[in-house]
Design a protein around this motif. Structure first.
Motif, PDB file in Angstrom:
ATOM      1  N   GLU A  51       9.678 -39.993 -66.182  1.00  0.00           N
ATOM      2  CA  GLU A  51       9.862 -39.037 -65.626  1.00  0.00           C
ATOM      3  C   GLU A  51       8.877 -38.554 -64.559  1.00  0.00           C
ATOM      4  OE1 GLU A  51       8.947 -36.338 -68.810  1.00  0.00           O
ATOM      5  OE2 GLU A  51      10.562 -36.879 -70.112  1.00  0.00           O
ATOM      6  N   SER A  52       8.148 -39.441 -64.303  1.00  0.00           N
ATOM      7  CA  SER A  52       7.286 -39.242 -62.949  1.00  0.00           C
ATOM      8  C   SER A  52       7.707 -39.247 -61.477  1.00  0.00           C
ATOM      9  CB  SER A  52       5.925 -40.134 -62.863  1.00  0.00           C
ATOM     10  OG  SER A  52       6.122 -41.174 -62.769  1.00  0.00           O
ATOM     11  N   GLY A  53       8.778 -40.236 -61.570  1.00  0.00           N
ATOM     12  CA  GLY A  53       9.692 -40.593 -60.403  1.00  0.00           C
ATOM     13  C   GLY A  53       9.197 -41.741 -59.934  1.00  0.00           C
ATOM     14  N   VAL A  54       8.310 -42.566 -60.562  1.00  0.00           N
ATOM     15  CA  VAL A  54       7.783 -43.775 -60.148  1.00  0.00           C
ATOM     16  C   VAL A  54       8.643 -44.815 -60.752  1.00  0.00           C
ATOM     17  CG1 VAL A  54       5.942 -45.611 -60.525  1.00  0.00           C
ATOM     18  CG2 VAL A  54       5.466 -43.304 -60.003  1.00  0.00           C
ATOM     19  N   GLN A  55       8.969 -45.820 -60.003  1.00  0.00           N
ATOM     20  CA  GLN A  55       9.925 -46.757 -60.363  1.00  0.00           C
ATOM     21  C   GLN A  55       9.225 -48.108 -60.392  1.00  0.00           C
ATOM     22  OE1 GLN A  55      14.154 -46.908 -59.256  1.00  0.00           O
ATOM     23  NE2 GLN A  55      13.927 -44.809 -58.365  1.00  0.00           N
ATOM     24  N   LEU A  56       9.911 -49.300 -60.787  1.00  0.00           N
ATOM     25  CA  LEU A  56       9.288 -50.361 -60.650  1.00  0.00           C
ATOM     26  C   LEU A  56       9.712 -51.409 -59.541  1.00  0.00           C
ATOM     27  CD1 LEU A  56       9.317 -51.765 -64.562  1.00  0.00           C
ATOM     28  CD2 LEU A  56       7.569 -50.699 -63.258  1.00  0.00           C
ATOM     29  N   LEU A  57       8.682 -52.045 -58.846  1.00  0.00           N
ATOM     30  CA  LEU A  57       9.124 -52.918 -58.063  1.00  0.00           C
ATOM     31  C   LEU A  57       9.048 -54.559 -58.367  1.00  0.00           C
ATOM     32  CD1 LEU A  57       7.132 -51.647 -54.757  1.00  0.00           C
ATOM     33  CD2 LEU A  57       9.543 -51.433 -55.322  1.00  0.00           C
TER      34      LEU A  57
END
Length: 779
Positions: free
Chosen positions: A52-58
């Motif tokens: 929900e924070s908007g952070v995604q994985l790289l």
């Protein structure tokens, strides 16, 4: 192999499965948890993030990383494979001045739920009970300082439960993860493991947190290994609660026996305090091999903020610097250097891999007359003490955080928590600037970034933009290092079920309880009255608890109480209803109480006096006929006091009723034995009653059950005095505030001197390796 920075979320499931089967797929797996997702890298760091924070994985080299700034590129600070120093430096350079200003803030005390003191917090504009919010939700005020002021260091106080603390932490981390550069919150705590007297320990049972003696009680063990074991357990419990920084240990040498904060120290002996400081910090900061990240640091590590530089235990007359009447520390014995020993040779010289304490807190005091340049200001404002001494002479490059409230305006001699000592005439912003130029990094108790940004502009005007930008980045690098080295950038989230299983688990509770038993000191055991047999009939009189105020000023009314649970005591011996039917009396008292504003009386000041009074370590009325006059330190400004002497002034302990209770019980027992349990925070003049009693046992804030185990022989006493017990108040007045163990100790009817290192077991005075090391030659 996937190209660097490729977003694996875009890989179709069938292709991902095929790649995994071929051995060319990602080296990580993702698992949903309550409030966050857990990402386990095979052979690498475990990540936690909130979808929900908007952070995604790289992904890079088949490992997963968090795209904290959400730009689709793996930046050096996001790459957990790089050294902490490189990551911290990279991120500091990316931060705006506003973001660094927020990083420099350390919040005021926050209850979970409820928020700050002084009215508490709201939830969507309403009190918690009317809002429909959960106890783990953030208050409106917490959201504001995290979002608007970029604050990332939060001081937690009371928590409703471990589960609520873990969920609250997760809510905080999910919020800040989605803001700006994704810097996690570094939550902290003052010591929170002290025992409650009426708690009952049951072997194999858990609790809300493990319970231990206070610092002075730990010192009574004379065993640094025990203190290190405490640190290891406490750090695991802290991390399970979402706490990554400890505002401890307090390693001030308690060289003045009257100091209000004596019980938070390891006592007055430099050697013992130094070893305890080292052990405490090693215990808190060193992770076990399974949780290690590098250099001793890891997911079990808690940054230790050692306090209070350069030593706060030498307040003139024993007064405390939370108030204007106690702002001066004095050094009549020219002994400042010894007060630095627990820092320099203890907390900065660790045996574990972390090397030194992660942070330092200066005390409020003006170390009067100690700056060769003549600058008498509070230690946090002092360039001499922070830059020249701490950073220059001793090479300390960690975080320096002020104590709470030093930038707030002075509002009077007896007003708590407003402590701009020596810079009372500066504005709030000017105090911030002075602190930065002194060499500090962080402002304790400040939720608002505005004054920090004003201070930045003052620096630009005086030194130029390049200088101030570099000054800000230097502090940012230090602050970020402490967040990186404990793994918060990888996984700041808590698994609630693991938290509930970890905090207060049975083996932790057992270790704490055994430590409590080891802290109990037996000073007198006339004719072997102890241990008591199960068949002994014991009378425990009620005690009057006088009215008082808490540390924060809350009024606590007076009351009569049973000082010990009758149900618990009844498990150890037979309880008698009266002295006449008893074999022995057990009287429970506390040391002499002088009140929250000990050493000052505003009414005396209002009526034309100077307001200053003695702090008494005896119960009965005391007149300070031998006190020094004039005082060594004072303030000639209008509204302050230059001569702070209290010679000729008279005080009586607020709990004189405790002395009366002992003597009345002695009379009522009519020659039968009386044993006193003295709950001790400060050294005490026991000559007022010692000759009339047969047993004297010291309790350093432990469970009554641990004391009862000693009284009845379930455990043999092993505690030793980490202080002196003065013969009278004349020796207290004669001792130098900055010199340790320079009083004449009380000698009891058996000829035993209640000196540092003294204690009895069932065979008599204890002589062992501990006394040989720390108290050689003491008889």
């Amino acid at each position: 192999m996937f190209p660097k920075n490729y977003r694996t979320a875009s890989i179709p499931g069938f292709l991902l499965a095929a790649l995994l089967l071929s051995g060319c797929g990602p080296k990580w797996k993702e698992t949903p948890k309550e409030g966050y997702n857990l990402v386990e890298n095979e052979g690498g760091q475990t990540l936690g993030y909130s979808p929900e924070s908007g952070v995604q994985l790289l992904e890079a080299d088949r490992f997963a990383f968090k795209d904290l700034n959400q730009n689709g590129t793996l930046e050096p600070y996001e790459d957990w494979r790089l050294p902490v120093a490189e990551r911290a430096s990279d991120l500091a350079g990316r931060m705006s001045v506003e973001q660094i200003a927020g990083l420099m803030l350390y919040s005021a005390h926050q209850r979970i739920p409820g928020g700050g003191f002084g009215g508490g917090g709201t939830y969507n504009g309403k009190p918690l009970g009317e809002s429909g919010a959960l106890p783990s939700d953030l208050t409106d005020q917490q959201r504001a300082f995290l979002t608007d002021d970029n604050l990332r260091h939060v001081l937690m106080t009371a928590v409703e439960s471990p589960a609520v603390a873990a969920r609250w932490n997760n809510n905080v981390q999910a919020l800040v993860e989605g803001l700006g550069l994704g810097i996690p919150a570094n939550n902290s705590s003052d010591p929170r493991h002290e025992a409650e007297s009426d708690e009952e320990y049951t072997l194999g049972a858990g609790g809300d947190i493990s319970r231990w003696p206070n610092a002075l009680g730990l010192a009574a063990s004379f065993d640094p290994a025990l203190v290190e074991a405490f640190g290891r357990i406490a750090s695991v419990e802290y991390r399970a609660l979402g706490i990554a920084t400890a505002l401890s240990p307090q390693v001030d040498l308690a060289t003045d026996p009257r100091w209000y904060r004596f019980s938070g120290t390891f006592g007055a002996d430099p050697g013992l305090s130094t070893d305890m400081a080292r052990a405490y910090v090693d215990g808190f900061q060193t992770s076990s091999d399974s949780a290690m990240i590098g250099g001793g640091w890891g997911y079990e590590s808690v940054n230790a903020m050692v306090k209070h530089w350069p030593g706060g235990g030498a307040g003139e007359g024993g007064r405390d610097a939370h108030y204007g009447f106690g702002k001066f520390a004095v050094f009549p014995g020219d002994n400042l250097q010894m007060h630095m020993k627990p820092f320099v040779e203890g907390a900065f010289a660790l045996e574990g891999g972390t090397g030194r304490a992660a942070a330092v807190m200066p005390y409020y005091t003006i170390s009067f007359g100690q700056d060769p340049g003549g600058d008498n200001v509070g230690n946090a404002f002092s360039k001499y003490f922070i830059t020249d001494q701490l950073r220059g002479k001793y090479g300390y490059d960690g975080v320096v955080c002020t104590d709470w409230g030093v930038t707030r305006p002075d509002e009077g001699m007896a007003v708590f928590g407003r402590t701009p000592w020596g810079v009372e005439d500066l504005t709030v912003a000017e105090r911030h600037y002075r602190i930065l130029m002194a060499g500090c990094d962080q402002f304790g108790g400040n939720n608002a970034a505005g004054p920090v940004l004003e201070a930045y502009q003052m620096g630009v005007a005086e030194h130029g933009e390049e200088f101030m930008r570099d000054r800000f980045e230097t502090s940012a690098r230090r602050l970020l290092t402490n967040i990186f080295q404990v793994g918060l950038f990888e996984n700041p989230y808590r698994d609630v079920l693991e938290t509930e299983a970890t905090v207060g688990k049975p083996e932790f509770m057992d270790a704490g309880y055994r430590a409590q038993q080891r802290s109990v000191v037996v000073l007198k055991n006339e004719e072997g009255i102890l241990p008591l047999s199960r068949e002994t009939s014991v009378y425990i009189p009620e005690r009057f608890v006088p009215p008082s105020q808490s540390f924060f000023g809350d009024v606590i009314p007076g009351r009569m109480e049973m000082p010990m649970s009758g149900e618990l005591a009844g498990k150890y011996f037979d309880l008698a209803d009266s002295p006449e039917s008893a074999d022995v009396a057990l009287v429970v008292i506390t040391d002499p109480q002088n009140g929250r504003t000990a050493g000052y009386n505003p009414e005396d000041a209002e009526s034309g006096g100077n307001g200053f009074f003695p702090i008494s370590l005896q119960y009965d009325t005391y007149t300070a006929d031998t006190a020094r006059d004039p005082s060594l330190a004072g303030d000639a400004r209008e509204g302050d006091v230059l001569n702070r002497s209290y010679r000729g002034k008279t005080v009586t302990a607020k709990n004189k009723s405790d002395l009366e209770l002992v003597l009345e019980t002695v009379a009522a027992m009519n020659g039968k034995p009386v044993i006193v349990i003295l709950k001790l925070s400060n050294p005490t003049v026991v000559s007022e009653f010692e000759a009339q009693i047969q047993g004297l046992v010291l309790n350093f804030n432990v469970q009554d059950q641990a004391v009862l185990d000693i009284l009845t022989g379930a455990v043999e006493p092993s505690g030793l005095l980490p202080m002196q017990m003065p013969v009278d108040m004349m020796t207290v007045e004669a001792q130098f505030e900055d010199v340790p163990l320079d009083m004449e100790p009380h000698v009891d009817t058996a000829g035993n001197a209640y000196d540092f290192g003294f204690g009895l077991n069932w065979e008599g005075p204890i002589r062992d390796a501990r006394t040989e090391k720390y108290a050689p030659g003491k008889e």
